[in-house]
Design a protein around this motif. Structure first.
Motif, mmCIF file in Angstrom:
data_model
loop_
_atom_site.group_PDB
_atom_site.id
_atom_site.type_symbol
_atom_site.label_atom_id
_atom_site.label_comp_id
_atom_site.label_asym_id
_atom_site.label_seq_id
_atom_site.Cartn_x
_atom_site.Cartn_y
_atom_site.Cartn_z
ATOM 1 N N ARG A 5 22.050 36.278 -5.069
ATOM 2 C CA ARG A 5 21.246 37.248 -4.315
ATOM 3 C C ARG A 5 20.013 36.600 -3.715
ATOM 4 O O ARG A 5 19.662 36.874 -2.550
ATOM 5 N N TYR A 6 19.349 35.746 -4.468
ATOM 6 C CA TYR A 6 18.169 35.063 -3.953
ATOM 7 C C TYR A 6 18.534 34.136 -2.798
ATOM 8 O O TYR A 6 17.818 34.061 -1.786
ATOM 9 N N PHE B 48 12.278 45.443 -3.492
ATOM 10 C CA PHE B 48 11.654 44.702 -2.389
ATOM 11 C C PHE B 48 12.592 44.593 -1.207
ATOM 12 O O PHE B 48 12.153 44.707 -0.049
ATOM 13 N N GLU B 49 13.862 44.344 -1.450
ATOM 14 C CA GLU B 49 14.796 44.212 -0.330
ATOM 15 C C GLU B 49 14.947 45.532 0.416
ATOM 16 O O GLU B 49 15.184 45.535 1.630
ATOM 17 N N GLU B 50 14.805 46.642 -0.273
ATOM 18 C CA GLU B 50 14.808 47.933 0.420
ATOM 19 C C GLU B 50 13.608 48.043 1.359
ATOM 20 O O GLU B 50 13.736 48.511 2.501
ATOM 21 N N SER C 198 4.017 40.851 8.375
ATOM 22 C CA SER C 198 2.612 40.643 8.014
ATOM 23 C C SER C 198 2.144 41.673 6.982
ATOM 24 O O SER C 198 1.386 41.348 6.061
ATOM 25 N N LYS C 199 2.611 42.913 7.099
ATOM 26 C CA LYS C 199 2.235 43.935 6.117
ATOM 27 C C LYS C 199 2.866 43.650 4.760
ATOM 28 O O LYS C 199 2.232 43.824 3.718
ATOM 29 N N LEU C 200 4.111 43.215 4.767
ATOM 30 C CA LEU C 200 4.752 42.856 3.506
ATOM 31 C C LEU C 200 4.045 41.675 2.854
ATOM 32 O O LEU C 200 3.878 41.637 1.625
ATOM 33 N N GLU D 174 10.596 38.877 -3.725
ATOM 34 C CA GLU D 174 9.249 38.983 -3.156
ATOM 35 C C GLU D 174 8.506 37.659 -3.258
ATOM 36 O O GLU D 174 7.791 37.266 -2.329
ATOM 37 N N ALA D 175 8.661 36.950 -4.371
ATOM 38 C CA ALA D 175 8.021 35.642 -4.502
ATOM 39 C C ALA D 175 8.619 34.644 -3.511
ATOM 40 O O ALA D 175 7.894 33.804 -2.945
#
Length: 260
Positions: free
Chosen positions: A240-241, A86-88, A97-99, A114-115
């Motif tokens: 990381r989070y 997800f980070e990539e 908005s697309k993500l 992502e959450a």
């Protein structure tokens, strides 16, 4: 003279069977001195009922710890892989908005970064629709949502780690309890016999008792090693989070400033 030589020859020939006969007791003594093989199953079956119960408890704890180890290993690997993927996408220049639309698709189970992104962006948009709300309030609402989601994600990653730590720390002591019970039962049975006993009479019971301690150590060592490894993995994901949440907050802060 000839009769004397004949007698000497007869004496030499008869000495050979005596040497062979003397060698047989030496070989028998050597075979008797050879150590007997250790039969662990026989020790378990001959152990007393309390010791057998403790051994069974340790076996159940070992099975539970290995189930946790394999599951937690898969969970942490999946979490690290999802965060990296997800980070990539996030830093590839895709629109927020697309993500967000991709994260809110039906049938998808979100996790990790992502959450955190979905929770923060959803709360940011929700507060932004209200009238009279400034950019600082939008940012604070998004940060609260991301902190809650981060805590929930880490709680899921830490699930059952406490049980793994308890197994690793208590298994040796449980095995030691089995050893104490085994020695007590052995000593009481020998005292009740009212006979003179030696090391051969005591050794089997002591071996059965010490087996419980050995099983406890075999249960504890993998559990302690796995707990330390998984705890380090969860800590790395937590860092990381938090870093992602801080960087995303900076992006939302700039967007809130532009909207204002």
């Amino acid at each position: 003279m000839m009769s004397l030589l004949t007698a000497l020859q007869a004496t030499q020939v008869e000495a050979l069977p005596e040497d062979a006969a003397a060698a047989e007791p030496v070989a028998t003594a050597a075979n008797a001195a050879a150590p007997a093989s250790l039969d662990l199953l026989d020790l378990v079956l001959k152990a007393s009922i309390p010791v057998q119960f403790i051994m069974l408890l340790l076996v159940v704890a070992s099975i539970a710890s290995w189930v946790i180890i394999f599951r937690k290993r898969a969970v942490l690997r999946r979490a690290a892989r999802e965060a990296e993927q997800f980070e990539e996408r996030f830093w590839s220049g895709a629109e927020l908005s697309k993500l967000y639309s991709g994260a809110t698709e039906r049938g998808r189970t979100l996790g990790g970064s992502e959450a955190i992104f979905e929770a923060g962006f959803r709360e940011f948009n929700r507060v932004r629709t209200r009238r009279g709300v400034d950019g600082r309030a939008q940012l604070e609402a998004a940060q609260r949502a991301m902190r809650v989601t981060t805590s929930r994600e880490l709680d899921g990653l830490e699930h059952n780690l406490e049980l793994l730590a308890n197994i690793g720390s208590t298994a040796p002591y449980i095995g030691l309890v089995g050893t104490v019970f085994g020695i007590m039962v052995t000593m009481n049975s020998l005292l009740a016999s009212n006979q003179q006993v030696g090391i051969k009479d005591v050794a089997p019971g002591i071996s059965e008792a010490l087996l419980a301690t050995a099983i406890g150590l075999f249960v504890a060592i993998p559990a302690v090693w796995a707990y330390n490894r998984f705890a380090s993995g969860v800590e790395r994901l937590a860092v990381r989070y938090d870093a992602f949440a801080e960087e995303f907050s900076s992006i939302l802060q700039r967007q809130a400033h532009v909207d204002d």
